[in-house]
Design a protein around this motif. Sequence first.
Motif, PDB file in Angstrom:
ATOM      1  N   GLN A   1      40.448  38.582  45.804  1.00  0.00           N
ATOM      2  CA  GLN A   1      39.364  37.807  46.399  1.00  0.00           C
ATOM      3  C   GLN A   1      38.049  38.350  45.873  1.00  0.00           C
ATOM      4  N   MET A   2      37.266  37.487  45.263  1.00  0.00           N
ATOM      5  CA  MET A   2      36.009  37.907  44.642  1.00  0.00           C
ATOM      6  C   MET A   2      34.854  37.180  45.320  1.00  0.00           C
ATOM      7  N   ASN A   3      33.995  37.931  45.978  1.00  0.00           N
ATOM      8  CA  ASN A   3      32.833  37.377  46.666  1.00  0.00           C
ATOM      9  C   ASN A   3      31.546  37.868  46.019  1.00  0.00           C
ATOM     10  N   SER A   4      30.460  37.201  46.335  1.00  0.00           N
ATOM     11  CA  SER A   4      29.134  37.585  45.821  1.00  0.00           C
ATOM     12  C   SER A   4      29.184  37.796  44.307  1.00  0.00           C
ATOM     13  N   LEU A   5      29.750  36.847  43.621  1.00  0.00           N
ATOM     14  CA  LEU A   5      29.951  36.984  42.177  1.00  0.00           C
ATOM     15  C   LEU A   5      28.622  37.020  41.429  1.00  0.00           C
ATOM     16  N   LYS A   6      28.628  37.808  40.360  1.00  0.00           N
ATOM     17  CA  LYS A   6      27.454  37.994  39.529  1.00  0.00           C
ATOM     18  C   LYS A   6      27.769  37.547  38.100  1.00  0.00           C
ATOM     19  N   PRO A   7      26.766  37.208  37.320  1.00  0.00           N
ATOM     20  CA  PRO A   7      27.025  36.825  35.927  1.00  0.00           C
ATOM     21  C   PRO A   7      27.795  37.902  35.154  1.00  0.00           C
ATOM     22  N   GLU A   8      27.565  39.150  35.487  1.00  0.00           N
ATOM     23  CA  GLU A   8      28.273  40.233  34.782  1.00  0.00           C
ATOM     24  C   GLU A   8      29.751  40.335  35.153  1.00  0.00           C
TER      25      GLU A   8
END
Length: 119
Positions: free
Chosen positions: A81-88
């Motif tokens: 589960q991936m939250n608060s995703l960033k471009p990096e």
Amino acid sequence: QVQLVESGGGLVQPGGSLRLSCKASGFILDYYGIGWFRQAPGKERELVAHIVSGASATYVDSVKGRFTISRDIAKNTVDLQMNSLKPEDTAVYYCHALRIELRSVSEYWGQGTQVTVSS
């Protein structure tokens, strides 16, 4: 057929969420240490999260507090589960299973799923 298959990748805006799933066929995931790796263009593959039965999950510092790895024994899957995703966080994400025994090593990789974080 023994294999790992990832799913759930895609395009998401910064701050959004995605859930990746890794499903095993032909072997029992719970007997293995499972890692989610990622590889961005021009960079080395890095271990993002790892889980093994009887131990706490571990994460690379850059995703702590944002990513959660979990396993579903009944479904023979391990999710990320991936939250608060960033471009990096943009990369191809791979599932990896490893079991080391006294006289043998069993290791499997999935084919990868693309995650793109962009507005």
